[in-house]
Scaffold this motif. Structure first.
Motif, PDB file in Angstrom:
ATOM      1  N   ARG A   1       0.871  -1.177   0.000  1.00 58.31           N
ATOM      2  CA  ARG A   1       0.000   0.000   0.000  1.00 58.31           C
ATOM      3  C   ARG A   1       0.901   1.218   0.000  1.00 58.31           C
ATOM      4  O   ARG A   1       1.970   1.209   0.586  1.00 58.31           O
ATOM      5  CB  ARG A   1      -0.885   0.060   1.241  1.00 58.31           C
ATOM      6  CG  ARG A   1      -1.534  -1.221   1.641  1.00 58.31           C
ATOM      7  CD  ARG A   1      -2.686  -1.547   0.769  1.00 58.31           C
ATOM      8  NE  ARG A   1      -3.356  -2.720   1.353  1.00 58.31           N
ATOM      9  CZ  ARG A   1      -3.938  -3.628   0.646  1.00 58.31           C
ATOM     10  NH1 ARG A   1      -3.974  -3.545  -0.635  1.00 58.31           N
ATOM     11  NH2 ARG A   1      -4.515  -4.654   1.215  1.00 58.31           N
ATOM     12  N   LYS A   2       0.456   2.284  -0.640  1.00 60.22           N
ATOM     13  CA  LYS A   2       1.273   3.494  -0.685  1.00 60.22           C
ATOM     14  C   LYS A   2       0.400   4.682  -0.292  1.00 60.22           C
ATOM     15  O   LYS A   2      -0.628   4.944  -0.893  1.00 60.22           O
ATOM     16  CB  LYS A   2       1.839   3.686  -2.081  1.00 60.22           C
ATOM     17  CG  LYS A   2       2.901   4.741  -2.140  1.00 60.22           C
ATOM     18  CD  LYS A   2       4.102   4.201  -2.850  1.00 60.22           C
ATOM     19  CE  LYS A   2       5.193   5.243  -2.751  1.00 60.22           C
ATOM     20  NZ  LYS A   2       6.266   5.005  -3.631  1.00 60.22           N
ATOM     21  N   PHE A   3       0.810   5.386   0.729  1.00 61.65           N
ATOM     22  CA  PHE A   3       0.140   6.582   1.206  1.00 61.65           C
ATOM     23  C   PHE A   3       1.113   7.739   1.030  1.00 61.65           C
ATOM     24  O   PHE A   3       1.955   7.980   1.894  1.00 61.65           O
ATOM     25  CB  PHE A   3      -0.251   6.443   2.681  1.00 61.65           C
ATOM     26  CG  PHE A   3      -1.187   5.292   2.940  1.00 61.65           C
ATOM     27  CD1 PHE A   3      -2.537   5.421   2.699  1.00 61.65           C
ATOM     28  CD2 PHE A   3      -0.712   4.074   3.393  1.00 61.65           C
ATOM     29  CE1 PHE A   3      -3.407   4.367   2.922  1.00 61.65           C
ATOM     30  CE2 PHE A   3      -1.563   3.015   3.619  1.00 61.65           C
ATOM     31  CZ  PHE A   3      -2.912   3.166   3.378  1.00 61.65           C
ATOM     32  N   GLY A   4       1.031   8.400  -0.104  1.00 57.92           N
ATOM     33  CA  GLY A   4       2.016   9.430  -0.412  1.00 57.92           C
ATOM     34  C   GLY A   4       3.359   8.764  -0.603  1.00 57.92           C
ATOM     35  O   GLY A   4       3.521   7.887  -1.447  1.00 57.92           O
ATOM     36  N   LYS A   5       4.335   9.154   0.190  1.00 56.30           N
ATOM     37  CA  LYS A   5       5.655   8.531   0.090  1.00 56.30           C
ATOM     38  C   LYS A   5       5.824   7.362   1.064  1.00 56.30           C
ATOM     39  O   LYS A   5       6.859   6.718   1.086  1.00 56.30           O
ATOM     40  CB  LYS A   5       6.745   9.569   0.338  1.00 56.30           C
ATOM     41  CG  LYS A   5       6.758  10.134   1.745  1.00 56.30           C
ATOM     42  CD  LYS A   5       7.884  11.123   1.927  1.00 56.30           C
ATOM     43  CE  LYS A   5       7.922  11.610   3.366  1.00 56.30           C
ATOM     44  NZ  LYS A   5       9.022  12.497   3.609  1.00 56.30           N
TER      45      LYS A   5
END
Length: 129
Positions: free
Chosen positions: A80-84
């Motif tokens: 999962r990617k939340f921004g960086k």
């Protein structure tokens, strides 16, 4: 000298109100401290982790692999990617583990495909003398 514990032959009806209150107090304390299920199953109560996502370090620890390995291959792994910020869910960890399963006795689709390719004749014609 007289024993403070009631004999084993007497049933619950033989306990007086003081003993019952004491037993209830002990059971209440045990329920508050570790849970009755832990007491009855002889297992210590475990604290439940309610986090939805975990970071690189804990994911690597749970998969029993170096964190560097995860970081180097992140573009090919589920995450999962939340921004960086890169995070892993439980499903991601299971998918990563399944991606790297090895079945020594079974044949892989790529292996059987390459075996078929090696049996096919070349498309180039050769000169005959």
């Amino acid at each position: 000298m007289m024993s403070a514990v009631a004999p084993a032959t007497t049933g619950p009806a033989a306990l007086g109100p003081t003993e019952l209150q004491g037993l209830a107090a002990v059971m209440n304390l045990l329920a508050q401290v570790g849970g009755m299920d832990a007491l009855l199953s002889n297992r210590p109560s475990e604290r439940r982790d309610n986090r939805l996502h975990i970071g690189y370090s804990e994911a690597a620890e749970r998969l029993n692999i170096p964190e560097k390995w995860l970081r180097e291959r992140i573009s090919t792994l589920p995450h999962r990617k939340f921004g960086k910020f890169v995070q892993f869910a439980e499903e991601d960890l299971r998918a990563i583990s399944d991606m790297h399963a090895v079945n020594p006795g079974g044949t892989d689709a790529k292996e059987s495909e390459s075996a078929l390719m090696s049996l096919q004749p070349s498309k180039r014609s050769r000169k005959r003398f």
